[in-house]
Design a protein around this motif. Structure first.
Motif, PDB file in Angstrom:
ATOM      1  N   VAL A  64       0.818  -1.205   0.000  1.00  0.00           N
ATOM      2  CA  VAL A  64       0.000   0.000   0.000  1.00  0.00           C
ATOM      3  C   VAL A  64       0.861   1.269   0.000  1.00  0.00           C
ATOM      4  O   VAL A  64       0.592   2.223  -0.743  1.00  0.00           O
ATOM      5  CB  VAL A  64      -0.970  -0.011   1.206  1.00  0.00           C
ATOM      6  N   VAL A  65       1.904   1.306   0.805  1.00  0.00           N
ATOM      7  CA  VAL A  65       2.747   2.499   0.898  1.00  0.00           C
ATOM      8  C   VAL A  65       3.452   2.762  -0.436  1.00  0.00           C
ATOM      9  O   VAL A  65       3.492   3.904  -0.914  1.00  0.00           O
ATOM     10  CB  VAL A  65       3.774   2.334   2.038  1.00  0.00           C
ATOM     11  N   ASP A  66       3.986   1.744  -1.051  1.00  0.00           N
ATOM     12  CA  ASP A  66       4.686   1.920  -2.329  1.00  0.00           C
ATOM     13  C   ASP A  66       3.730   2.308  -3.449  1.00  0.00           C
ATOM     14  O   ASP A  66       4.057   3.154  -4.286  1.00  0.00           O
ATOM     15  CB  ASP A  66       5.442   0.648  -2.694  1.00  0.00           C
ATOM     16  N   ILE A  67       2.551   1.702  -3.478  1.00  0.00           N
ATOM     17  CA  ILE A  67       1.576   2.040  -4.514  1.00  0.00           C
ATOM     18  C   ILE A  67       1.101   3.480  -4.341  1.00  0.00           C
ATOM     19  O   ILE A  67       0.938   4.209  -5.325  1.00  0.00           O
ATOM     20  CB  ILE A  67       0.396   1.043  -4.499  1.00  0.00           C
ATOM     21  N   THR A  68       0.907   3.917  -3.097  1.00  0.00           N
ATOM     22  CA  THR A  68       0.517   5.304  -2.846  1.00  0.00           C
ATOM     23  C   THR A  68       1.592   6.262  -3.347  1.00  0.00           C
ATOM     24  O   THR A  68       1.282   7.288  -3.974  1.00  0.00           O
ATOM     25  CB  THR A  68       0.270   5.529  -1.341  1.00  0.00           C
ATOM     26  N   THR A  69       2.839   5.944  -3.103  1.00  0.00           N
ATOM     27  CA  THR A  69       3.936   6.782  -3.592  1.00  0.00           C
ATOM     28  C   THR A  69       3.950   6.812  -5.115  1.00  0.00           C
ATOM     29  O   THR A  69       4.140   7.878  -5.723  1.00  0.00           O
ATOM     30  CB  THR A  69       5.275   6.249  -3.060  1.00  0.00           C
ATOM     31  N   MET A  70       3.733   5.673  -5.758  1.00  0.00           N
ATOM     32  CA  MET A  70       3.731   5.625  -7.219  1.00  0.00           C
ATOM     33  C   MET A  70       2.551   6.394  -7.802  1.00  0.00           C
ATOM     34  O   MET A  70       2.689   7.037  -8.855  1.00  0.00           O
ATOM     35  CB  MET A  70       3.714   4.179  -7.687  1.00  0.00           C
ATOM     36  N   VAL A  71       1.404   6.360  -7.148  1.00  0.00           N
ATOM     37  CA  VAL A  71       0.253   7.136  -7.607  1.00  0.00           C
ATOM     38  C   VAL A  71       0.557   8.634  -7.519  1.00  0.00           C
ATOM     39  O   VAL A  71       0.225   9.408  -8.423  1.00  0.00           O
ATOM     40  CB  VAL A  71      -1.012   6.769  -6.806  1.00  0.00           C
ATOM     41  N   LEU A  72       1.208   9.053  -6.444  1.00  0.00           N
ATOM     42  CA  LEU A  72       1.593  10.459  -6.314  1.00  0.00           C
ATOM     43  C   LEU A  72       2.595  10.867  -7.393  1.00  0.00           C
ATOM     44  O   LEU A  72       2.500  11.958  -7.976  1.00  0.00           O
ATOM     45  CB  LEU A  72       2.173  10.727  -4.934  1.00  0.00           C
TER      46      LEU A  72
END
Length: 134
Positions: A64-72
């Protein structure tokens, strides 16, 4: 084939396609003849290439943390790259650094001529073939 194998294949295809698009954008920056063509090459395939690499990484990593960073990262890239390319192109056009002989339609010229904003062409700084860099 398991679900993990299918996801790995999809991620690999996305990453390879994104890397090839980014490579094509880099080659186009070197090979295209004028600023407006280079600006297009820097903005369009590079952004799509980055998005495909991010999608491939998100599928592969899946936290979740990595995907959130990639979305940003994707959001800010989509928000800033087109605006930056537009502003660079507009500034170059106003300064007379574009090759008007390569333009099919020039919709901005009547508006700028009305306000006397094409002073670079009148002052003789515009050249259709700029000097080669040393």
């Amino acid at each position: 084939m398991t679900l993990e194998g299918v996801l790995d294949t999809i991620a690999a295809v996305c990453m390879i396609t994104g890397a090839l698009l980014s490579l094509a954008a880099g080659v186009a920056l070197l090979r295209f003849p004028d600023l407006l063509s280079r600006m297009h090459a820097a903005a369009k395939p590079q952004v799509l290439g980055l998005l495909l690499v991010l999608i491939g990484c998100a599928i592969r990593i899946a936290t979740v943390v990595d995907i959130t960073t990639m979305v940003l990262i994707a959001f800010f890239q989509l928000a800033t790259a087109p605006v930056a390319a537009h502003m660079v192109g507009r500034a170059a056009y106003r300064d007379g650094q574009t090759r008007t002989d390569l333009l099919i339609t020039d919709e901005l010229a009547p508006h700028l001529d009305k306000f006397g904003d094409r002073s670079a062409e009148r002052n003789g700084r515009f050249t259709a073939n700029p000097p080669a860099a040393e």
